[in-house]
Design a protein around this motif. Sequence first.
Motif, mmCIF file in Angstrom:
data_model
loop_
_atom_site.group_PDB
_atom_site.id
_atom_site.type_symbol
_atom_site.label_atom_id
_atom_site.label_comp_id
_atom_site.label_asym_id
_atom_site.label_seq_id
_atom_site.Cartn_x
_atom_site.Cartn_y
_atom_site.Cartn_z
ATOM 1 N N LEU A 104 0.834 -1.202 0.000
ATOM 2 C CA LEU A 104 0.000 0.000 0.000
ATOM 3 C C LEU A 104 0.871 1.256 0.000
ATOM 4 C CD1 LEU A 104 -2.824 -1.013 2.510
ATOM 5 C CD2 LEU A 104 -3.092 -0.600 0.058
ATOM 6 N N SER A 105 1.932 1.247 0.787
ATOM 7 C CA SER A 105 2.822 2.406 0.834
ATOM 8 C C SER A 105 3.502 2.617 -0.510
ATOM 9 C CB SER A 105 3.880 2.211 1.926
ATOM 10 O OG SER A 105 3.274 2.168 3.201
ATOM 11 N N TRP A 106 3.942 1.540 -1.140
ATOM 12 C CA TRP A 106 4.593 1.636 -2.444
ATOM 13 C C TRP A 106 3.624 2.199 -3.486
ATOM 14 C CZ3 TRP A 106 6.623 -3.136 -5.650
ATOM 15 C CH2 TRP A 106 7.461 -2.683 -6.682
ATOM 16 N N MET A 107 2.350 1.881 -3.337
ATOM 17 C CA MET A 107 1.336 2.397 -4.259
ATOM 18 C C MET A 107 0.807 3.773 -3.830
ATOM 19 S SD MET A 107 -0.896 -1.067 -4.998
ATOM 20 C CE MET A 107 -0.146 -2.504 -5.762
ATOM 21 N N GLU A 108 1.306 4.274 -2.699
ATOM 22 C CA GLU A 108 0.826 5.535 -2.127
ATOM 23 C C GLU A 108 -0.682 5.509 -1.916
ATOM 24 O OE1 GLU A 108 2.318 9.008 -4.108
ATOM 25 O OE2 GLU A 108 4.416 8.512 -3.679
ATOM 26 N N ILE A 109 -1.119 4.448 -1.250
ATOM 27 C CA ILE A 109 -2.519 4.284 -0.856
ATOM 28 C C ILE A 109 -2.567 4.270 0.668
ATOM 29 C CG2 ILE A 109 -4.506 2.719 -0.879
ATOM 30 C CD1 ILE A 109 -3.610 1.754 -3.617
ATOM 31 N N ASP A 110 -3.491 5.025 1.214
ATOM 32 C CA ASP A 110 -3.589 5.172 2.662
ATOM 33 C C ASP A 110 -3.857 3.822 3.330
ATOM 34 O OD1 ASP A 110 -4.724 5.830 5.357
ATOM 35 O OD2 ASP A 110 -4.493 7.882 4.609
ATOM 36 N N HIS A 111 -3.201 3.597 4.473
ATOM 37 C CA HIS A 111 -3.367 2.338 5.208
ATOM 38 C C HIS A 111 -4.763 2.175 5.797
ATOM 39 C CE1 HIS A 111 1.273 1.847 5.956
ATOM 40 N NE2 HIS A 111 0.922 1.857 4.680
ATOM 41 N N VAL A 112 -5.578 3.210 5.718
ATOM 42 C CA VAL A 112 -6.948 3.088 6.194
ATOM 43 C C VAL A 112 -7.705 2.015 5.417
ATOM 44 C CG1 VAL A 112 -7.961 4.825 4.652
ATOM 45 C CG2 VAL A 112 -8.975 4.428 6.916
ATOM 46 N N PHE A 126 -8.752 0.046 -7.548
ATOM 47 C CA PHE A 126 -7.518 0.479 -8.194
ATOM 48 C C PHE A 126 -7.774 1.420 -9.371
ATOM 49 C CE2 PHE A 126 -5.505 -3.504 -6.406
ATOM 50 C CZ PHE A 126 -4.646 -2.824 -5.565
ATOM 51 N N SER A 127 -8.902 1.259 -10.041
ATOM 52 C CA SER A 127 -9.157 2.055 -11.246
ATOM 53 C C SER A 127 -9.140 3.552 -10.957
ATOM 54 C CB SER A 127 -10.490 1.648 -11.884
ATOM 55 O OG SER A 127 -11.577 2.009 -11.054
ATOM 56 N N HIS A 128 -9.615 3.951 -9.792
ATOM 57 C CA HIS A 128 -9.634 5.380 -9.437
ATOM 58 C C HIS A 128 -8.206 5.935 -9.331
ATOM 59 C CE1 HIS A 128 -13.908 5.133 -8.867
ATOM 60 N NE2 HIS A 128 -13.794 4.234 -7.906
ATOM 61 N N LEU A 171 4.277 2.841 -7.311
ATOM 62 C CA LEU A 171 4.155 1.706 -8.218
ATOM 63 C C LEU A 171 3.076 1.928 -9.269
ATOM 64 C CD1 LEU A 171 4.867 -1.162 -9.094
ATOM 65 C CD2 LEU A 171 3.292 -2.017 -7.340
ATOM 66 N N ILE A 172 1.920 2.444 -8.878
ATOM 67 C CA ILE A 172 0.826 2.630 -9.834
ATOM 68 C C ILE A 172 1.221 3.643 -10.899
ATOM 69 C CG2 ILE A 172 -1.545 3.459 -10.115
ATOM 70 C CD1 ILE A 172 -2.174 2.290 -7.371
ATOM 71 N N SER A 173 1.797 4.760 -10.492
ATOM 72 C CA SER A 173 2.216 5.770 -11.465
ATOM 73 C C SER A 173 3.261 5.211 -12.414
ATOM 74 C CB SER A 173 2.799 6.997 -10.745
ATOM 75 O OG SER A 173 1.809 7.669 -9.998
ATOM 76 N N GLN A 174 4.196 4.454 -11.877
ATOM 77 C CA GLN A 174 5.250 3.880 -12.715
ATOM 78 C C GLN A 174 4.670 2.914 -13.740
ATOM 79 O OE1 GLN A 174 8.964 4.358 -12.554
ATOM 80 N NE2 GLN A 174 7.966 6.223 -11.851
ATOM 81 N N MET A 175 3.770 2.035 -13.310
ATOM 82 C CA MET A 175 3.177 1.087 -14.250
ATOM 83 C C MET A 175 2.296 1.795 -15.274
ATOM 84 S SD MET A 175 2.322 -2.471 -12.252
ATOM 85 C CE MET A 175 1.209 -1.771 -11.022
ATOM 86 N N GLU A 214 -6.224 -1.288 -17.879
ATOM 87 C CA GLU A 214 -6.759 -2.556 -17.394
ATOM 88 C C GLU A 214 -5.633 -3.470 -16.924
ATOM 89 O OE1 GLU A 214 -10.245 -5.336 -19.023
ATOM 90 O OE2 GLU A 214 -8.420 -5.496 -20.234
ATOM 91 N N GLU A 215 -4.542 -3.510 -17.685
ATOM 92 C CA GLU A 215 -3.402 -4.344 -17.298
ATOM 93 C C GLU A 215 -2.779 -3.865 -16.000
ATOM 94 O OE1 GLU A 215 -1.913 -5.898 -21.708
ATOM 95 O OE2 GLU A 215 -1.155 -3.997 -20.891
ATOM 96 N N VAL A 216 -2.715 -2.560 -15.800
ATOM 97 C CA VAL A 216 -2.195 -2.022 -14.542
ATOM 98 C C VAL A 216 -3.070 -2.483 -13.375
ATOM 99 C CG1 VAL A 216 -1.724 0.060 -13.206
ATOM 100 C CG2 VAL A 216 -1.129 -0.020 -15.634
ATOM 101 N N ALA A 217 -4.371 -2.452 -13.552
ATOM 102 C CA ALA A 217 -5.284 -2.874 -12.490
ATOM 103 C C ALA A 217 -5.061 -4.337 -12.122
ATOM 104 C CB ALA A 217 -6.737 -2.650 -12.917
ATOM 105 N N TYR A 218 -4.931 -5.186 -13.133
ATOM 106 C CA TYR A 218 -4.705 -6.605 -12.852
ATOM 107 C C TYR A 218 -3.317 -6.837 -12.254
ATOM 108 C CZ TYR A 218 -9.051 -8.260 -14.932
ATOM 109 O OH TYR A 218 -10.373 -8.523 -15.173
#
Length: 416
Positions: free
Chosen positions: A148-156, A196-198, A211-215, A228-232
Amino acid sequence: MTRIIFNPFAQSFRQNPYPTYRAMREAGAFRALGMWVFARHDDVKAVLRDRRFSSALIPAIVEGRLAEFGMVCPEVSKLGKKAIVFTDNPEHARLRRLANVVFSRDLLEGLRPLARRLMREHLDSYLRGLGDDFISRVARPLPLKLLLSWMEIDHVHLEAVARWNHEIRYFLEPGTVTRDQFAQIYASLKGFLTFFSHYIEARRAGSGSDLISQMATRRTRDDSFTAEEVAYMCVMAFVAGAETTQALLGNAAWLLATHPAELERLLSGQVTVGQAADEILRFETPLQMTKRVATEDAFVGGVDIKAGDQLLLCLAAGNHDDAIFPHADTFNIGRANADQHLGFGYGAHACLGAHLAQIQVEALLDELVARRSLRLSCVAAPVWQSHSVIVRGLDSLTLATDQRGDALADDRQIVD
């Protein structure tokens, strides 16, 4: 010829599979459960590196089971086509080429300080409340938080992600999945993909290092991941990596707690953290088995394989092969060739996140070394998980400590 009784569903096997693995290695390749079963290190390795054996077996079984249940689950079907772990060339080569850009060793090394900080926080908290379960307090949340941290998504979002991940991972063992479980996989996968799509949409125009931005933005050879591939890829980062790493961390703590002489060698600096991590991965491999299907006739391990035959590769059995690892049933963190283990697979489909898992178990070992006064022991017999056949890990593990001085004090003078 000795008759091998191989029942990976048996409780006795889950508690201790290694006597059975020894008998399997002695017998060589054999037929069981409608598959060819391989247990010797060199035979398993030979199949893993041979392109005549496809990794697309799991999606094919999923499709058969969905048809059997009369279910139409497009996202579940697409997971088998989009997940890098199940694809063959040329699509596998394409996806792997793109994934290697963002899962490079250098970029993963950048996560080492974060892994160490998260481990320090969780281990400090655990030691203060000793008597709690190490699995639920340390091993289970840490890999999820790191991703989650690597994707910069809140741990909430941790609990929702953990639930989706646990339910979707049954996709990896479709032969035993019920109709209701497939429905749950479908619902959880749709929820995870929407989640993930958002983030993907918001970051496709940015230049972030997560990670999400990089992919979403990196390209190679005039090619890039689709949204779609990024989401999967995000889904599979959790499904393929989180629970196996949880098992690895729990197995590591258990092994060191039950082998005090080896723990002493680690804490005194007689062996490196990297050596110890390799031996942990060899001795108590989280991913015990993987499957392949033959795309053409082949001769491997002394047996004739026909096109269409299914193969079960027992990675953990290969890791206890005395022909490769002398005295293989002895836990020896100074073993010279422990890095030859098959814990991350081998060949083109070797685990994409292998180095990330290695970083996390090394973070645990580093933190134990930092607390040189700390000695671990088990309070009660460990409880091995029973929800998976292919993953070997603990459901619970309660540890005690012999604290020689302040177990939280070290050269770094940890500050909360």
